[in-house]
Design an enzyme around this catalytic site. Structure first.
Site, PDB file in Angstrom:
ATOM      1  CB  CYS A 113       8.882  47.961  54.718  1.00 16.39           C
ATOM      2  SG  CYS A 113       8.050  46.612  55.582  1.00 16.39           S
ATOM      3  CG  HIS A 241       7.315  48.399  51.229  1.00 15.64           C
ATOM      4  ND1 HIS A 241       8.029  47.226  51.111  1.00 15.64           N
ATOM      5  CD2 HIS A 241       6.335  48.155  52.149  1.00 15.64           C
ATOM      6  CE1 HIS A 241       7.507  46.319  51.928  1.00 15.64           C
ATOM      7  NE2 HIS A 241       6.484  46.863  52.567  1.00 15.64           N
ATOM      8  CG  ASN A 271       5.677  43.117  52.590  1.00 19.37           C
ATOM      9  OD1 ASN A 271       6.884  43.346  52.594  1.00 19.37           O
ATOM     10  ND2 ASN A 271       4.821  43.835  53.301  1.00 19.37           N
TER      11      ASN A 271
END
Length: 315
Positions: A113, A241, A271
């Site tokens: 990420c 993120h 995500n």
């Protein structure tokens, strides 16, 4: 050399959209359960015939078009991903071939990420050192391909997509457009976010990640601002993120960027791992929520319990 800058950005998401109601037909969950815990409403999923390099290529092509560049103008391609279908050829080489970039240095960066902000720092260093003239930096992931669809705690989180940026040298006399990176990791806690096994599957220890992100990362993000000679109050934008809203909102509040637009693309996109920062940033630019020259904090965190952040100037 004065430094480097982000000259243009672009993003891409697959056409297929899954709502929370759609997921409720697959696993034991509900719209209320998902929204109350992670704040996500929808996410985009790629089909089996849409590989990661295709997602990346679409985003990169948009960034090149926005910059007014041809593929031959690029001499460095960096792709941040943790969901490549093959080990070799790597995603960067595949994207270069897809776009017709003739002879670039082509490297993948796997920091999950936090991959895009690591790749952006690498491109910045390469351009400032004279090792590259124009770099194409891409974050792309197909998280749906590494998801355990029987685990409702993770399958509700993920989405697929890509975002890209063109990095080149700042004009003569201009201030650097990419600030110094602050990066690091907590290796002994690397197991808290994993993509492992055969076939590989995404898993995480959600409470451990939440505590780390909301207690340890605010001070690190503020230090990234200090490295750029700014305070959080000077920021016009914050792009973290896009893990989930339960992390994004308290982390942004503790950073103290009281005058900044905070990206919340996770609500619509889920995500998307390494894609989440360039995807959310490109959308803010496209919608005009941030303007040319605005200082924006990009801050990635996640797998390996790695982090990397820098203040950039909006293209």
């Amino acid at each position: 050399m004065n430094g480097s800058r982000i000259a243009a950005v672009g993003h891409y998401q697959p056409a297929k959209v899954l709502t929370n109601e759609d997921l409720a037909s697959l696993v034991d969950t509900s719209d209320e359960w998902i929204r109350s815990r992670v704040g996500i409403r929808t996410r985009h999923f790629a089909g089996p015939d849409e590989p990661v390099d295709e997602l990346a290529g679409h985003a990169a092509a948009k960034a090149l078009a926005s910059a007014g560049l041809a593929p031959a103008d690029i001499d460095l391609v960096l792709v941040a991903t943790s969901t490549a279908e093959d080990r070799s050829p790597n995603m960067a080489a595949r994207v270069a071939a897809r776009l017709g970039i003739p002879s670039p240095a082509a490297m993948d960066i796997n920091v999950v990420c936090a991959g895009f902000t690591h790749a952006l720092a690498t491109a910045d260093h390469a351009v400032r050192a004279g090792a590259a003239t124009r770099a194409l930096v891409i974050g792309a992931d197909k998280m749906s391909a590494v998801t355990d669809w029987s685990d409702r705690t993770t399958c509700v989180l993920v989405g697929d997509g890509a975002g890209a940026a063109v990095v080149d040298a700042c004009p003569e006399g201009a201030e650097p457009g990419i600030g110094p990176v602050l990066w690091g990791s907590v290796p002994e806690m690397g197991h808290a976010v994993r993509i492992e096994g055969t076939p590989p599957r995404f898993a995480q220890e959600g409470q451990s990640v939440y505590r780390w992100a909301t207690t340890q990362l605010p001070a690190i993000a503020r230090r990234a601002c200090e490295r750029a000679g700014l305070t959080p109050a000077d920021l016009a934008g914050v792009v973290l993120h896009q893990a989930n809203l339960r992390i994004i909102e308290p982390l942004a509040a503790k950073i103290g960027a009281v005058n900044a637009v905070v990206a919340r693309d996770v609500v619509e996109s889920g995500n998307t791992s390494a894609a989440s920062i360039p995807l959310a940033f490109s959308k803010l630019v496209e919608r005009g929520e941030i303007s040319t020259g605005d200082p924006v904090l990009l801050f990635g965190f996640g797998g390996n319990l790695s982090y990397a952040g820098q203040v950039i100037r909006c293209p």
